[in-house]
Design a protein around this motif. Structure first.
Motif, PDB file in Angstrom:
ATOM      1  N   ASN A   1       0.857  -1.185   0.000  1.00 50.61           N
ATOM      2  CA  ASN A   1       0.000   0.000   0.000  1.00 50.61           C
ATOM      3  C   ASN A   1       0.891   1.232   0.000  1.00 50.61           C
ATOM      4  OD1 ASN A   1      -2.506  -1.373   0.120  1.00 50.61           O
ATOM      5  ND2 ASN A   1      -2.180  -1.725   2.300  1.00 50.61           N
TER       6      ASN A   1
ATOM      7  N   HIS B   1       2.659  11.826  -4.530  1.00 53.07           N
ATOM      8  CA  HIS B   1       1.472  10.983  -4.442  1.00 53.07           C
ATOM      9  C   HIS B   1       1.344  10.684  -2.949  1.00 53.07           C
ATOM     10  CE1 HIS B   1       1.246  10.107  -8.818  1.00 53.07           C
ATOM     11  NE2 HIS B   1       2.542  10.370  -8.734  1.00 53.07           N
TER      12      HIS B   1
ATOM     13  N   GLY C   1      -0.555   9.013  -0.058  1.00 56.28           N
ATOM     14  CA  GLY C   1      -1.528   8.037   0.413  1.00 56.28           C
ATOM     15  C   GLY C   1      -2.143   7.172  -0.673  1.00 56.28           C
ATOM     16  N   SER C   2      -2.128   7.644  -1.903  1.00 57.22           N
ATOM     17  CA  SER C   2      -2.641   6.847  -3.019  1.00 57.22           C
ATOM     18  C   SER C   2      -2.083   7.401  -4.328  1.00 57.22           C
ATOM     19  CB  SER C   2      -4.173   6.871  -3.071  1.00 57.22           C
ATOM     20  OG  SER C   2      -4.636   8.109  -3.535  1.00 57.22           O
ATOM     21  N   GLN C   3      -2.136   6.594  -5.334  1.00 59.08           N
ATOM     22  CA  GLN C   3      -1.663   6.990  -6.660  1.00 59.08           C
ATOM     23  C   GLN C   3      -2.439   8.196  -7.185  1.00 59.08           C
ATOM     24  OE1 GLN C   3       0.891   5.845  -8.371  1.00 59.08           O
ATOM     25  NE2 GLN C   3       0.474   6.807 -10.329  1.00 59.08           N
ATOM     26  N   GLU C   4      -3.722   8.279  -6.835  1.00 59.45           N
ATOM     27  CA  GLU C   4      -4.598   9.315  -7.360  1.00 59.45           C
ATOM     28  C   GLU C   4      -4.478  10.653  -6.623  1.00 59.45           C
ATOM     29  OE1 GLU C   4      -5.801   6.194  -6.399  1.00 59.45           O
ATOM     30  OE2 GLU C   4      -5.532   5.441  -8.429  1.00 59.45           O
ATOM     31  N   ASN C   5      -3.994  10.655  -5.406  1.00 58.43           N
ATOM     32  CA  ASN C   5      -3.894  11.882  -4.611  1.00 58.43           C
ATOM     33  C   ASN C   5      -2.559  12.558  -4.893  1.00 58.43           C
ATOM     34  OD1 ASN C   5      -4.588  13.861  -2.753  1.00 58.43           O
ATOM     35  ND2 ASN C   5      -3.643  12.743  -1.064  1.00 58.43           N
TER      36      ASN C   5
END
Length: 72
Positions: free
Chosen positions: A20, A44, A46-50
């Motif tokens: 993760n 990035h 906490g996530s790839q999208e953030n």
């Protein structure tokens, strides 16, 4: 004389043992449409999208960030 280091490309990634994403810093030019103030530098978080704007950290700064996370 001042020593400077030019990095054409960098990526620092920190993940959990179960893969993760905790964070990744890089300067890949794939987020131009986000109009980040420090483009191409971004994080990035906490996530790839953030994807958020970031500075261009050096390794010791990344290691200190990881250390702070581990102390929580």
């Amino acid at each position: 004389m001042e020593l400077t280091i030019d990095r054409d490309m960098y990526s620092y990634q920190y993940m959990t043992a179960s893969n993760n994403l905790i964070f990744r810093y890089n300067n890949t030019r794939h987020h131009k449409k986000l109009n980040l103030p420090n483009f191409p530098h971004h994080k990035h978080d906490g996530s790839q999208e953030n994807v958020i704007s970031s500075n261009s950290p050096i390794l010791i700064e990344v290691l200190q960030e990881i250390e702070n996370i581990l102390r929580r």
